[in-house]
Design an enzyme around this catalytic site. Sequence first.
Site, PDB file in Angstrom:
ATOM      1  N   GLU A 150       4.893  -2.243   3.647  1.00 17.93           N
ATOM      2  CA  GLU A 150       4.169  -3.042   2.514  1.00 17.93           C
ATOM      3  C   GLU A 150       3.123  -2.516   2.110  1.00 17.93           C
ATOM      4  OE1 GLU A 150       6.438  -5.037   1.159  1.00 17.93           O
ATOM      5  OE2 GLU A 150       4.928  -5.533  -0.162  1.00 17.93           O
TER       6      GLU A 150
ATOM      7  N   HIS B 130       2.528   0.845   1.857  1.00 14.80           N
ATOM      8  CA  HIS B 130       2.822   1.840   0.891  1.00 14.80           C
ATOM      9  C   HIS B 130       3.221   1.073  -0.427  1.00 14.80           C
ATOM     10  CE1 HIS B 130       3.355   4.035   5.030  1.00 14.80           C
ATOM     11  NE2 HIS B 130       2.581   4.884   4.319  1.00 14.80           N
TER      12      HIS B 130
ATOM     13  N   GLN C 214      -1.887  18.576   8.731  1.00 18.08           N
ATOM     14  CA  GLN C 214      -3.025  17.486   8.999  1.00 18.08           C
ATOM     15  C   GLN C 214      -2.739  16.809  10.521  1.00 18.08           C
ATOM     16  OE1 GLN C 214      -1.370  15.001   6.001  1.00 18.08           O
ATOM     17  NE2 GLN C 214      -2.052  13.445   7.222  1.00 18.08           N
TER      18      GLN C 214
HETATM   19  P1  AMP Z   1       0.724   7.635   5.061  1.00 19.85           P
HETATM   20  O1  AMP Z   1       2.035   7.486   4.893  1.00 19.85           O
HETATM   21  O2  AMP Z   1       0.197   6.941   6.200  1.00 19.85           O
HETATM   22  O3  AMP Z   1       0.240   8.906   4.842  1.00 19.85           O
HETATM   23  O4  AMP Z   1      -0.055   6.798   4.007  1.00 19.85           O
HETATM   24  C1  AMP Z   1       0.205   6.796   2.554  1.00 19.85           C
HETATM   25  C2  AMP Z   1      -0.729   6.160   1.788  1.00 19.85           C
HETATM   26  O5  AMP Z   1      -0.557   4.895   1.947  1.00 19.85           O
HETATM   27  C3  AMP Z   1      -2.190   6.635   2.015  1.00 19.85           C
HETATM   28  O6  AMP Z   1      -2.875   6.544   0.847  1.00 19.85           O
HETATM   29  C4  AMP Z   1      -2.673   5.311   2.990  1.00 19.85           C
HETATM   30  O7  AMP Z   1      -3.968   5.118   2.702  1.00 19.85           O
HETATM   31  C5  AMP Z   1      -1.875   4.263   2.193  1.00 19.85           C
HETATM   32  N1  AMP Z   1      -1.589   3.180   3.232  1.00 19.85           N
HETATM   33  C6  AMP Z   1      -1.256   3.134   4.590  1.00 19.85           C
HETATM   34  N2  AMP Z   1      -1.458   2.054   5.168  1.00 19.85           N
HETATM   35  C7  AMP Z   1      -1.811   1.355   4.102  1.00 19.85           C
HETATM   36  C8  AMP Z   1      -2.061  -0.038   4.250  1.00 19.85           C
HETATM   37  N3  AMP Z   1      -1.873  -0.861   5.288  1.00 19.85           N
HETATM   38  N4  AMP Z   1      -2.455  -0.574   2.942  1.00 19.85           N
HETATM   39  C9  AMP Z   1      -2.818  -0.075   2.129  1.00 19.85           C
HETATM   40  N5  AMP Z   1      -2.466   1.261   1.915  1.00 19.85           N
HETATM   41  C10 AMP Z   1      -2.130   1.951   2.735  1.00 19.85           C
END
Ligand code: AMP
Length: 280
Positions: A35, A37, A61
């Site tokens: 949720e 994302h 990364q």
């Molecule tokens: P990731 O797939 O973990 O690299 O995250 C992709 C994007 O989703 C990044 O901009 C994260 O900061 C954002 N994101 C991940 N978890 C959350 C969350 N719980 N609430 C808001 N944004 C999130």
Amino acid sequence: MRTIRSPKKMSQAVRELVAAGKTLALVPTMGALHEGHLALVDRARKSADVTLASIFVNPTQFGPGEDYLNYPRDNRRDLALLRERGVDIVFLPQVKDIYPEGFETYVSVEKMTQTLEGASRPGHFRGVTTVVAKLLNITRPDVVIFGQKDYQQALTLRRMCLDLAYPVKFIIAPTVRERDGLAMSSRNQYFSPEQRAEAVCLIIGLRAARKAFKAGETSVRAIGELIRSEAKTVCPTVKFEYVAVTDFETFAPLKALKKGAMISLAARVHGVRLIDNLRL
Ligand code: AMP
């Protein structure tokens, strides 16, 4: 919803949309969507005519010994969620397309990546900035959206966009949490139900800190100790890597708590490395 794998085809699709007068918003992700994302996707839909999401588990990364190989991957589920949420185009490149043979060009934000996550995970931000620079070059969005959950990452990428003159509006969206307060994360999947229940310890510590601040506490050291001890009441085995207080905009470390300051932390909960933060 279109799924595009090749960077060339992606750039071509973008050129056509721009020629048709459309604005584009991009949400970069590594998949294993939740949720958090999808809230970024909602924000993207409100911000531009066309919503683009990318799914790419970015090898550069991840440090040695981190979870690159085990990182949860489920493209079918992710694509269904994105379609349901109204995404127009998903960019799903392969590693060899993002890092062609002989790849040796990296983007680094120098100072603000030395502390906290950067200190704990050497090379991490260089991988993040490099892949996002590349995604921005391929998709040329008008708007790009990141989550505050990865706060240092968001500030680092905002710095990169400013410094390298990417003509993009940069949005940082609030953290989406589970009902009990745990910040949503793809890594939460690693927990057993018992461990998952204890993972709430981080936000419990952060909320205790906010309460103490409201009651007059301004010592950074005291607040760090409070967070650690409150978290331990819920998860006795939690191991903190850092608790830090910084200015929300500049990321400068603060000597005393103040309204609007950011508290960030990283900890291992049952072996899973989690980060979270809360703004005072
Ligand atoms: P990731 O797939 O973990 O690299 O995250 C992709 C994007 O989703 C990044 O901009 C994260 O900061 C954002 N994101 C991940 N978890 C959350 C969350 N719980 N609430 C808001 N944004 C999130």
